[in-house]
Design an enzyme around this catalytic site. Structure first.
Site, PDB file in Angstrom:
ATOM      1  CG  PHE A 128      -1.899   1.070   1.274  1.00 46.39           C
ATOM      2  CD1 PHE A 128      -3.079   0.951   0.563  1.00 46.39           C
ATOM      3  CD2 PHE A 128      -1.670   2.234   1.991  1.00 46.39           C
ATOM      4  CE1 PHE A 128      -4.018   1.972   0.576  1.00 46.39           C
ATOM      5  CE2 PHE A 128      -2.606   3.248   2.001  1.00 46.39           C
ATOM      6  CZ  PHE A 128      -3.779   3.123   1.295  1.00 46.39           C
ATOM      7  CG  ASP A 199       1.283  -1.180   7.870  1.00 44.55           C
ATOM      8  OD1 ASP A 199       0.245  -1.573   8.439  1.00 44.55           O
ATOM      9  OD2 ASP A 199       1.320  -0.185   7.128  1.00 44.55           O
ATOM     10  CE1 TYR A 224      -8.487   3.001   7.490  1.00 47.02           C
ATOM     11  CE2 TYR A 224      -7.536   4.491   9.107  1.00 47.02           C
ATOM     12  CZ  TYR A 224      -7.498   3.890   7.858  1.00 47.02           C
ATOM     13  OH  TYR A 224      -6.466   4.169   7.006  1.00 47.02           O
ATOM     14  CE  LYS A 225      -6.906  -0.115   5.964  1.00 49.35           C
ATOM     15  NZ  LYS A 225      -5.489  -0.090   5.618  1.00 49.35           N
ATOM     16  NE  ARG A 373      -9.355  -4.408  -0.881  1.00 50.06           N
ATOM     17  CZ  ARG A 373      -8.760  -3.499  -0.110  1.00 50.06           C
ATOM     18  NH1 ARG A 373      -7.488  -3.629   0.210  1.00 50.06           N
ATOM     19  NH2 ARG A 373      -9.414  -2.447   0.325  1.00 50.06           N
TER      20      ARG A 373
END
Ligand code: PLP
Length: 414
Positions: A128, A199, A224-225, A373
Site C-alpha cells: 500500500f 505494518d 478503522y479496518k 477485493r
C-alpha cells in the site's frame, strides 16, 4: 470437506459457529452483505451511545475538566494496552495515536537512529503506497546516501543483507491478502543485524499476531479496518520494551515529553512508550474506537483466525464451483495458511462488475488495475452471507448486468 456446497450447508456452518453471537453487536444495514470490513469496519451498535455520551456529557458538560475526570489524557495508553492483547504485545508497549502513515514515519526514523552506520531500508514495492511514500519523505530529509531497496515476496529474504538498517513490511498484502512470514523474516532481519518494522493494517483484528513471540522491534497499524474504530480513527504504534527510551522518534511534541505539564523550554523524551506520542489527539475518535476494541477483547483471537480461514476458503470454493466460466482469476494465495482475511480476483471488467455487485447490496471494493477485493470479518460475516454474495454475483455475470453504463462511471474513492 464436501465437494459441492449448498445454501443449507452454509446455514449449518452458521449454527455451529462459536462467534455467531457477536454479529448482533454490529449495526449492519438491512439487506446488505458487507465484505469491505478490511477497508472500513462496520459500526458497533454501542458506538452511537458512546459518541453521544462523549459529545453531550464529557465535552458538553465536563468541558476542560474531562481531561482528568473522563480520563481523556490517558486514552492513547488505555486503548494501547487493550490492543496489545490482540497483537502479542505487553502492557506499556502500544499507544493508539495519529495515523498509520505518520506512525510509520516515526518508527522508521526511530529505528534508523539505532543503526546510523547503515543506509539501506528494505521495503515491498507493491505495498500500500503510503508506507513507501512516507519512507521516501523521511529519506529525502536525511539525505546522505540513504536508499530504499524494494523487493517482492519471493526475493524478500535475499534482499536482507548485512548493509540493511531496517526491514519495513506490511504483514498482510492489501491487494492479494498474502501473508509475509513474520517469524522467519524477523529472524533473518536480526541475523544480519537490522531492525524489523511491521505494518499490521490488515492483520490486527483478523489474524493471531504475536509481535513479542517473533521478537519484532516496531509495529504500526490502524483501527478503522478490522477493529471497527470508525472512519479515520487513530492508528497505533508498538515499540518493544528494549527500544523504549533509546530509539526516539523525531516529532517531539509535548505529549511525548517526560513531563508535559511542566511546560519546560526544552524537550526531554518520556522514558517509555509515551515518547511515541506527539500532540493532542482526536478524543471523539479515540473514545469511539475503544468500543470496537472492547468487543474484540471478548472474542477468542484463535477462533477469529480459524473462522476467517473458513470464510475465505468457502468463498474461493463457491467462486470455483459457480463462477469459473466468467473469467475470474484468483490473485490471493490458495493455501489459507498464507492468506489473510481477504480474497481478490482479477477480472477484465473488474470495475463495473464490482459496481453492479454494490448496486445489489454486496459491498466489496476495486483495486487498480483489475482487482475485485472481498474482505471477510469473522465477527459479523456469516457463511450464508458468503453464499448469497456469490449467488448475486452469478446472476450479474449470467445476465451481463455489469455492462450497464451506470456501472462504468468512476467515483473518487474506489
Ligand atoms: C490502510 C493502510 C494504511 C493507511 O494509512 P493512513 O495513514 O491511515 O491513511 C497504511 N498502510 C497500509 C498497509 C494500509 O493497508
Amino acid at each position: 470437506m464436501m465437494n459441492e456446497y449448498s445454501r443449507a450447508a452454509c446455514e449449518q456452518l452458521d449454527l455451529e459457529d462459536s462467534l455467531s453471537e457477536f454479529r448482533d453487536e454490529f449495526a449492519i444495514p438491512e439487506g446488505m452483505i458487507y465484505l469491505d470490513g478490511n477497508s472500513l469496519g462496520v459500526r458497533p451498535k454501542a458506538a452511537l451511545a458512546r459518541a453521544v455520551e462523549v459529545v453531550e456529557e464529557e465535552w458538553g458538560v465536563g468541558l476542560i475538566k474531562s481531561w482528568n475526570q473522563a480520563d481523556w489524557f490517558s486514552l492513547p495508553q488505555r486503548l494501547g494496552n487493550k490492543l496489545a492483547k490482540l497483537i502479542g504485545a505487553d502492557d506499556d508497549e502500544v499507544v493508539v495515536t495519529d495515523s498509520t502513515g505518520l506512525n510509520l514515519y516515526k518508527v522508521l526514523a526511530a529505528a534508523l537512529t539505532q543503526r546510523t552506520e547503515r543506509k539501506v531500508i528494505v521495503m515491498n514495492g507493491s505495498n500500500f503506497p503510503t508506507d513507501n511514500y512516507m519512507a521516501q519523505g523521511l529519506l529525502a530529509q536525511l539525505g546522505d546516501g540513504y536508499e530504499i531497496r524494494f523487493a517482492e515476496h519471493d526475493d524478500m529474504e535475499a534482499a536482507i543483507t548485512e548493509d540493511v538498517a531496517a526491514v519495513c513490511l506490511t504483514h498482510v498484502h492489501y491487494k492479494t491478502g498474502r501473508i509475509f512470514d513474520m517469524a522467519a523474516i524477523t529472524a533473518k532481519t536480526h541475523e544480519v543485524g537490522a531492525l524489523s518494522i511491521w505494518d499490521l493494517c490488515h492483520s490486527a483484528g483478523a489474524l493471531d499476531v504475536d509481535l513479542n513471540g517473533c521478537n519484532v522491534d516496531f509495529a504500526v497499524g490502524c483501527t478503522y479496518k478490522y477493529l471497527n474504530g470508525g472512519p479515520g480513527s487513530p492508528g497505533f504504534i508498538f515499540t518493544a520494551k528494549c527500544h523504549q527510551g533509546k530509539a526516539l522518534q523525531p516529532l517531539t511534541g509535548w505529549w511525548g515529553h517526560a513531563d508535559p505539564f511542566a511546560f519546560e523550554r526544552d524537550y526531554r523524551p518520556a522514558p517509555g512508550i509515551n515518547q511515541m506520542l506527539s500532540g493532542t489527539q482526536p478524543i471523539l475518535s479515540l473514545a469511539v474506537a475503544e468500543v470496537g476494541l472492547d468487543i474484540f477483547l471478548r472474542a477468542d483471537v484463535a477462533a477469529v483466525r480459524a473462522k476467517s480461514k473458513k470464510l475465505t476458503e468457502l468463498f474461493i470454493r463457491l467462486m470455483t464451483q459457480r463462477c469459473s466460466q466468467y473469467g475470474f482469476t484468483l490473485v490471493s494465495p490458495e493455501d489459507a495458511e498464507c492468506r489473510g482475511s481477504q480474497v481478490s480476483f482479477s477480472h477484465t471488467h473488474g470495475y463495473p462488475v464490482m459496481q453492479a455487485l454494490i448496486s445489489r447490496d454486496v459491498v466489496g471494493d476495486f483495486r487498480a488495475p483489475d482487482n475485485v477485493r472481498f474482505g471477510f470479518t469473522p465477527l459479523y460475516t456469516s457463511y450464508v452471507d458468503v453464499w448469497d454474495a456469490v449467488d448475486r454475483l452469478v446472476d450479474i455475470m449470467e445476465k451481463e448486468l455489469w455492462r450497464d453504463s451506470e456501472f462504468n462511471q468512476r467515483g473518487a474513492v474506489t
